[in-house]
Design an enzyme around this catalytic site. Sequence first.
Site, PDB file in Angstrom:
ATOM      1  N   LYS A 187      49.571  30.770  43.752  1.00  0.00           N
ATOM      2  CA  LYS A 187      48.254  31.285  43.331  1.00  0.00           C
ATOM      3  C   LYS A 187      47.873  32.537  44.119  1.00  0.00           C
ATOM      4  O   LYS A 187      47.458  33.542  43.548  1.00  0.00           O
ATOM      5  CB  LYS A 187      47.183  30.208  43.542  1.00  0.00           C
ATOM      6  CG  LYS A 187      45.763  30.735  43.396  1.00  0.00           C
ATOM      7  CD  LYS A 187      44.718  29.684  43.658  1.00  0.00           C
ATOM      8  CE  LYS A 187      44.360  29.461  45.100  1.00  0.00           C
ATOM      9  NZ  LYS A 187      43.376  30.388  45.695  1.00  0.00           N
ATOM     10  N   ASN A 188      48.000  32.472  45.433  1.00  0.00           N
ATOM     11  CA  ASN A 188      47.495  33.577  46.251  1.00  0.00           C
ATOM     12  C   ASN A 188      48.414  34.793  46.237  1.00  0.00           C
ATOM     13  O   ASN A 188      48.077  35.835  46.783  1.00  0.00           O
ATOM     14  CB  ASN A 188      47.207  33.095  47.683  1.00  0.00           C
ATOM     15  CG  ASN A 188      45.999  32.172  47.695  1.00  0.00           C
ATOM     16  OD1 ASN A 188      45.247  32.127  46.724  1.00  0.00           O
ATOM     17  ND2 ASN A 188      45.836  31.431  48.772  1.00  0.00           N
ATOM     18  N   CYS A 244      30.927  31.264  48.961  1.00  0.00           N
ATOM     19  CA  CYS A 244      31.570  30.117  48.337  1.00  0.00           C
ATOM     20  C   CYS A 244      31.507  28.956  49.293  1.00  0.00           C
ATOM     21  O   CYS A 244      31.112  29.118  50.443  1.00  0.00           O
ATOM     22  CB  CYS A 244      32.991  30.435  47.900  1.00  0.00           C
ATOM     23  SG  CYS A 244      34.184  30.152  49.152  1.00  0.00           S
ATOM     24  N   ARG A 272      32.269  34.492  53.364  1.00  0.00           N
ATOM     25  CA  ARG A 272      33.323  35.355  52.838  1.00  0.00           C
ATOM     26  C   ARG A 272      32.824  36.728  52.353  1.00  0.00           C
ATOM     27  O   ARG A 272      32.931  37.060  51.176  1.00  0.00           O
ATOM     28  CB  ARG A 272      34.099  34.625  51.730  1.00  0.00           C
ATOM     29  CG  ARG A 272      34.699  33.327  52.238  1.00  0.00           C
ATOM     30  CD  ARG A 272      35.406  32.557  51.169  1.00  0.00           C
ATOM     31  NE  ARG A 272      36.746  33.034  50.925  1.00  0.00           N
ATOM     32  CZ  ARG A 272      37.547  32.542  49.977  1.00  0.00           C
ATOM     33  NH1 ARG A 272      37.129  31.576  49.195  1.00  0.00           N
ATOM     34  NH2 ARG A 272      38.760  33.011  49.818  1.00  0.00           N
ATOM     35  N   PRO A 273      32.276  37.513  53.273  1.00  0.00           N
ATOM     36  CA  PRO A 273      31.829  38.861  52.881  1.00  0.00           C
ATOM     37  C   PRO A 273      33.003  39.763  52.526  1.00  0.00           C
ATOM     38  O   PRO A 273      34.158  39.419  52.782  1.00  0.00           O
ATOM     39  CB  PRO A 273      31.123  39.375  54.147  1.00  0.00           C
ATOM     40  CG  PRO A 273      31.675  38.576  55.266  1.00  0.00           C
ATOM     41  CD  PRO A 273      32.111  37.250  54.699  1.00  0.00           C
ATOM     42  N   ASP A 329      32.921  43.162  53.487  1.00  0.00           N
ATOM     43  CA  ASP A 329      32.632  44.392  54.226  1.00  0.00           C
ATOM     44  C   ASP A 329      33.903  45.170  54.606  1.00  0.00           C
ATOM     45  O   ASP A 329      33.902  46.396  54.627  1.00  0.00           O
ATOM     46  CB  ASP A 329      31.813  44.075  55.493  1.00  0.00           C
ATOM     47  CG  ASP A 329      32.477  43.020  56.356  1.00  0.00           C
ATOM     48  OD1 ASP A 329      32.764  41.927  55.841  1.00  0.00           O
ATOM     49  OD2 ASP A 329      32.744  43.301  57.541  1.00  0.00           O
ATOM     50  N   ASP A 370      44.695  26.858  54.710  1.00  0.00           N
ATOM     51  CA  ASP A 370      44.831  26.182  53.412  1.00  0.00           C
ATOM     52  C   ASP A 370      45.583  24.852  53.519  1.00  0.00           C
ATOM     53  O   ASP A 370      45.684  24.124  52.526  1.00  0.00           O
ATOM     54  CB  ASP A 370      45.527  27.103  52.401  1.00  0.00           C
ATOM     55  CG  ASP A 370      44.668  28.290  52.028  1.00  0.00           C
ATOM     56  OD1 ASP A 370      43.456  28.270  52.314  1.00  0.00           O
ATOM     57  OD2 ASP A 370      45.210  29.263  51.455  1.00  0.00           O
ATOM     58  N   ARG A 387      42.290  24.813  39.869  1.00  0.00           N
ATOM     59  CA  ARG A 387      42.216  26.235  40.239  1.00  0.00           C
ATOM     60  C   ARG A 387      43.480  26.658  40.966  1.00  0.00           C
ATOM     61  O   ARG A 387      43.855  27.830  40.916  1.00  0.00           O
ATOM     62  CB  ARG A 387      41.014  26.482  41.159  1.00  0.00           C
ATOM     63  CG  ARG A 387      39.690  26.243  40.484  1.00  0.00           C
ATOM     64  CD  ARG A 387      38.562  26.685  41.359  1.00  0.00           C
ATOM     65  NE  ARG A 387      38.587  28.150  41.507  1.00  0.00           N
ATOM     66  CZ  ARG A 387      37.553  28.872  41.873  1.00  0.00           C
ATOM     67  NH1 ARG A 387      36.399  28.287  42.101  1.00  0.00           N
ATOM     68  NH2 ARG A 387      37.652  30.174  42.007  1.00  0.00           N
TER      69      ARG A 387
HETATM   70  N1  EPU Z   1      36.181  38.331  56.146  1.00  0.00           N
HETATM   71  C1  EPU Z   1      35.091  39.130  56.438  1.00  0.00           C
HETATM   72  N2  EPU Z   1      34.960  40.325  55.770  1.00  0.00           N
HETATM   73  C2  EPU Z   1      35.855  40.734  54.840  1.00  0.00           C
HETATM   74  C3  EPU Z   1      36.953  39.924  54.555  1.00  0.00           C
HETATM   75  C4  EPU Z   1      37.102  38.716  55.216  1.00  0.00           C
HETATM   76  O1  EPU Z   1      34.255  38.785  57.290  1.00  0.00           O
HETATM   77  O2  EPU Z   1      35.662  41.822  54.281  1.00  0.00           O
HETATM   78  C5  EPU Z   1      36.355  37.050  56.867  1.00  0.00           C
HETATM   79  C6  EPU Z   1      36.207  35.857  55.927  1.00  0.00           C
HETATM   80  O3  EPU Z   1      34.867  35.488  55.741  1.00  0.00           O
HETATM   81  C7  EPU Z   1      37.026  34.813  56.665  1.00  0.00           C
HETATM   82  C8  EPU Z   1      38.148  35.645  57.317  1.00  0.00           C
HETATM   83  O4  EPU Z   1      37.669  36.976  57.347  1.00  0.00           O
HETATM   84  O5  EPU Z   1      36.260  34.218  57.654  1.00  0.00           O
HETATM   85  C9  EPU Z   1      39.466  35.617  56.577  1.00  0.00           C
HETATM   86  O6  EPU Z   1      39.245  35.847  55.199  1.00  0.00           O
HETATM   87  P1  EPU Z   1      40.332  36.474  54.219  1.00  0.00           P
HETATM   88  O7  EPU Z   1      39.792  37.738  53.683  1.00  0.00           O
HETATM   89  O8  EPU Z   1      41.655  36.481  54.880  1.00  0.00           O
HETATM   90  O9  EPU Z   1      40.335  35.388  53.060  1.00  0.00           O
HETATM   91  P2  EPU Z   1      40.567  35.712  51.551  1.00  0.00           P
HETATM   92  O10 EPU Z   1      41.498  36.849  51.459  1.00  0.00           O
HETATM   93  O11 EPU Z   1      39.270  35.794  50.840  1.00  0.00           O
HETATM   94  C10 EPU Z   1      42.718  34.317  51.142  1.00  0.00           C
HETATM   95  C11 EPU Z   1      43.109  33.213  50.228  1.00  0.00           C
HETATM   96  C12 EPU Z   1      42.439  31.935  50.709  1.00  0.00           C
HETATM   97  C13 EPU Z   1      42.912  31.659  52.134  1.00  0.00           C
HETATM   98  C14 EPU Z   1      42.570  32.861  53.029  1.00  0.00           C
HETATM   99  C15 EPU Z   1      43.078  32.710  54.449  1.00  0.00           C
HETATM  100  C16 EPU Z   1      43.447  34.346  48.152  1.00  0.00           C
HETATM  101  C17 EPU Z   1      43.010  34.603  46.761  1.00  0.00           C
HETATM  102  N3  EPU Z   1      42.689  33.539  48.876  1.00  0.00           N
HETATM  103  O12 EPU Z   1      41.301  34.414  51.063  1.00  0.00           O
HETATM  104  O13 EPU Z   1      42.898  30.900  49.858  1.00  0.00           O
HETATM  105  O14 EPU Z   1      42.282  30.512  52.634  1.00  0.00           O
HETATM  106  O15 EPU Z   1      43.141  34.050  52.480  1.00  0.00           O
HETATM  107  O16 EPU Z   1      44.439  32.527  54.473  1.00  0.00           O
HETATM  108  O17 EPU Z   1      44.478  34.839  48.566  1.00  0.00           O
HETATM  109  C18 EPU Z   1      42.850  28.775  48.894  1.00  0.00           C
HETATM  110  O18 EPU Z   1      43.904  29.078  48.332  1.00  0.00           O
HETATM  111  O19 EPU Z   1      42.368  27.605  48.897  1.00  0.00           O
HETATM  112  C19 EPU Z   1      42.094  29.817  49.597  1.00  0.00           C
HETATM  113  C20 EPU Z   1      40.833  29.694  49.943  1.00  0.00           C
END
Ligand code: EPU
Length: 416
Positions: A22-23, A117, A122-123, A125, A305, A397
């Site tokens: 998925k990811n 969520c 999960r901002p 920024d 995860d 999902r």
């Molecule tokens: N964060 C920020 N600002 C940003 C981006 C991230 O503060 O602009 C913070 C997030 O709030 C979090 C941390 O940084 O605390 C890491 O977030 P990341 O951006 O890495 O998460 P993501 O990319 O939104 C992906 C996976 C998630 C997985 C995480 C961590 C996808 C579509 N989703 O999320 O998958 O948990 O990386 O490995 O790739 C799941 O599959 O169940 C799932 C939630």
Amino acid sequence: MQKMKVLGSSRLFGEVQASGAKNAVLPILAATLLTSEAVVLHNVPQLTDVLLMQKLLISLGVTVKQTGSHSLFIQAKSLNTTSILSDDAQLMRGSVLTLGPLTARFGLAKLVLPGGCSIGARPIDQHIKALNALGANVEIDENHVQAKANRLLGTHIKTDMVTVTGTANIIMAAVLAEGLTVIENAACEPEIVDLVNLLKLMGANIRGEGTSCIEIIGVNALHGTEYTVMADRIEAGSFLCAAVATQGDVLVSGIQPTILANVTRKLHKMGCSIDFGNDWVRAKIQKRPLAVNIITEPHPGFPTDMQSQFMVLNAIAEGASCITETIFENRFMHVPELVKMGAQISVNGQNAHIQGVPNLYGAEVKATDLRASAALIIAALAAKGDSIINNIAYLDRGYESMETKLNQLGAKILRI
Ligand code: EPU
């Protein structure tokens, strides 16, 4: 909402095939926006998040054709719009992955903001900061983010934290930017490497993927290609956990063992025997696992995860353990549900303290997010007595035909 009835005291044996990740597929689907030529994808998992992403692409004017059960033909020749304003986009955080490609190729993108969520705020920024650094003008109002740019300009970007979709978005923006972009503190996740593998086949010039420093030299245009999406390491890890929880013996095929090393290392520490070949991993255990401490971290650390699935193993393990969640601030929602099943777990901030018990007991529980739904199924398989799991739509999902696959291994799961 759908529920699942899971019969307890199961033992899982046999072989199961990993589905596409998925990811990995979500950023890959977004990357098809980077070229006017056709991209043919294989090993695309059948998941509601994938369908939602296809729907978003179609709403932009992209041609998406299902050419096989797990294959798609996608062509973003010309778009009707570069705005994604539907409620669907808000439902799935992956929609933000279109921001980088749309801005890079069309110089304009408007997205409804993916809301907070259940697992955390999960901002986005870091995505915005990076696009600004690449020369885009990014504006945000209450509900939307809008980026405008002429051609993006390569630059040096250091993200404040490791972000997976943030890294994917920056890469997809930088591949069409003018000149060199360096991303420091980049995510090293295998799904980033998979995205880069696709982009290289499309003509992108990238190096350093899989490390924390990625360098991209922008090109004028990318072209079409054919690509097979990597296997899902979290799905595979979830099957291995189900094997351990039920004192079974399960071989997951179609997965490279190296991308699961952070998971199999812990299973080995728990007393599980692990075998592997080029494209399979097998976990076998005939006793209660031993408790292990876990700290979730960006790759190659232990994946967030897999945190809830390992909490189930610790809940029925011999001994006490602590699980520390460092990635998301609200990813212990499964704890009260596991406690309903007899687990002894107390949460203190980002730490969950677990005292292993010999048995969990069937109960009526509710899934609170995608990975929690897998964890509750694993707990219910190991428990004495039957369980009902509510809100099971979360599962679809991110897990393709989970109950069918588990039933083939000897589980008795019924969707109601
Ligand atoms: N964060 C920020 N600002 C940003 C981006 C991230 O503060 O602009 C913070 C997030 O709030 C979090 C941390 O940084 O605390 C890491 O977030 P990341 O951006 O890495 O998460 P993501 O990319 O939104 C992906 C996976 C998630 C997985 C995480 C961590 C996808 C579509 N989703 O999320 O998958 O948990 O990386 O490995 O790739 C799941 O599959 O169940 C799932 C939630």
